[in-house]
Write a protein that holds these residues in place. Structure first.
Motif, PDB file in Angstrom:
ATOM      1  N   ARG A   1       0.835  -1.210   0.000  1.00 52.42           N
ATOM      2  CA  ARG A   1       0.000   0.000   0.000  1.00 52.42           C
ATOM      3  C   ARG A   1       0.864   1.252   0.000  1.00 52.42           C
ATOM      4  O   ARG A   1       1.673   1.463   0.904  1.00 52.42           O
ATOM      5  CB  ARG A   1      -0.908   0.024   1.229  1.00 52.42           C
ATOM      6  CG  ARG A   1      -1.960  -1.063   1.212  1.00 52.42           C
ATOM      7  CD  ARG A   1      -3.022  -0.788   2.247  1.00 52.42           C
ATOM      8  NE  ARG A   1      -4.001  -1.856   2.295  1.00 52.42           N
ATOM      9  CZ  ARG A   1      -5.111  -1.812   3.010  1.00 52.42           C
ATOM     10  NH1 ARG A   1      -5.359  -0.738   3.748  1.00 52.42           N
ATOM     11  NH2 ARG A   1      -5.957  -2.817   2.996  1.00 52.42           N
TER      12      ARG A   1
ATOM     13  N   SER B   1      -0.273   1.588  -6.468  1.00 53.47           N
ATOM     14  CA  SER B   1      -0.018   0.621  -5.400  1.00 53.47           C
ATOM     15  C   SER B   1       1.074  -0.358  -5.820  1.00 53.47           C
ATOM     16  O   SER B   1       1.415  -0.480  -7.002  1.00 53.47           O
ATOM     17  CB  SER B   1      -1.301  -0.161  -5.083  1.00 53.47           C
ATOM     18  OG  SER B   1      -1.621  -1.028  -6.165  1.00 53.47           O
TER      19      SER B   1
ATOM     20  N   THR C   1       4.122  -6.412   3.627  1.00 53.39           N
ATOM     21  CA  THR C   1       2.704  -6.194   3.859  1.00 53.39           C
ATOM     22  C   THR C   1       2.386  -5.963   5.324  1.00 53.39           C
ATOM     23  O   THR C   1       3.087  -6.445   6.222  1.00 53.39           O
ATOM     24  CB  THR C   1       1.870  -7.423   3.406  1.00 53.39           C
ATOM     25  OG1 THR C   1       1.824  -8.371   4.465  1.00 53.39           O
ATOM     26  CG2 THR C   1       2.453  -8.080   2.189  1.00 53.39           C
TER      27      THR C   1
ATOM     28  N   ASP D   1      -3.165  -6.834   4.654  1.00 49.90           N
ATOM     29  CA  ASP D   1      -2.869  -7.078   3.234  1.00 49.90           C
ATOM     30  C   ASP D   1      -2.439  -8.517   2.953  1.00 49.90           C
ATOM     31  O   ASP D   1      -2.164  -8.866   1.810  1.00 49.90           O
ATOM     32  CB  ASP D   1      -1.757  -6.132   2.757  1.00 49.90           C
ATOM     33  CG  ASP D   1      -2.174  -4.681   2.834  1.00 49.90           C
ATOM     34  OD1 ASP D   1      -3.314  -4.391   2.433  1.00 49.90           O
ATOM     35  OD2 ASP D   1      -1.378  -3.865   3.302  1.00 49.90           O
TER      36      ASP D   1
ATOM     37  N   THR E   1      -4.267 -10.509   0.150  1.00 53.01           N
ATOM     38  CA  THR E   1      -3.924  -9.964  -1.166  1.00 53.01           C
ATOM     39  C   THR E   1      -2.526 -10.406  -1.579  1.00 53.01           C
ATOM     40  O   THR E   1      -2.288 -10.759  -2.741  1.00 53.01           O
ATOM     41  CB  THR E   1      -3.985  -8.426  -1.135  1.00 53.01           C
ATOM     42  OG1 THR E   1      -5.299  -8.030  -0.739  1.00 53.01           O
ATOM     43  CG2 THR E   1      -3.667  -7.841  -2.484  1.00 53.01           C
TER      44      THR E   1
END
Length: 216
Positions: free
Chosen positions: A69, A74, A97, A101, A104
């Protein structure tokens, strides 16, 4: 890591936080690894376009530590770009992360990312993964250069040498090659010797292995 053929390994850092980039650079220096930091995905993509325009890139074992992020583009969008360019083996991506996150990041690993590391991370574990990613990059670079060397060698063959090569690879002895091409055995021997020299092999088996998909 024996990367003398390609130059010193490089770790690219993309994170919008100065303190994170500085800490990662220090950590990598402590393990004698070079790094290049970018404060945004856009900055890295600009660098990427410039270097790709200048020639084959990367030219040394490389990997990318990429924040998921960030403001603007991104990390996931940048990763998608690398997938499109076919760079994820030459430049393995390790996502950094936050807890939210992780799902993802796991999905990205399934699409070709090398790994993800959750913040806060273990320094030793992260650098171990970096070194493994660099080893994968070295393997991909070696395969790319071997394929180019093979293409150059094949381009130097005459049409007759290509015909002889095909029959040699099929396992035909010189007498049958001579009959098939309507030339003398001595002429086959000359073509065979030149073929082996140009392809830098010493036997028909070695030649067949070199030409096999994934060989070399």
């Amino acid at each position: 890591m024996n990367s003398a053929r390609f130059g010193l390994p490089m770790v690219y850092l993309v994170d919008d936080e100065d303190v994170v980039r500085d800490a990662l650079a220090w950590l990598l220096r402590s393990r004698r690894l070079l790094s290049e930091a970018h404060g945004s995905a856009e900055a890295f993509e600009t660098m990427l376009r410039q270097r790709l325009a200048a020639g084959a890139w990367p030219s040394a074992p490389s990997c990318l530590l990429l924040d998921v992020r960030m403001p603007g583009m991104s990390g996931l969008a940048l990763f998608d770009r690398l997938v499109e360019l076919g760079l994820t083996r030459l430049l393995p991506v390790i996502f950094l992360t936050g807890h939210a996150d992780v799902p993802t990041a796991v999905a990205s690993v399934k699409r070709g990312a090398f790994d993800f590391v959750e913040k806060p991370f273990s320094d030793n574990a992260l650098v171990d993964r970096v070194e493994q990613a660099l080893a994968l990059s070295l393997q991909a670079l070696t395969e790319r250069e071997d394929a180019r060397a093979l293409a150059r060698a094949l381009a130097e063959l005459t049409e007759r040498e290509r015909e002889v090569m095909q029959l040699v690879v099929e396992g035909k002895p010189n007498k049958l090659i001579a009959d098939a091409l309507d030339i003398s055995v001595r002429t086959v021997e000359v073509h065979r010797a030149r073929l082996f020299e140009k392809m830098n092999v010493k036997s028909a088996v070695e030649l067949a292995n070199l030409l096999r998909p994934g060989g070399g």
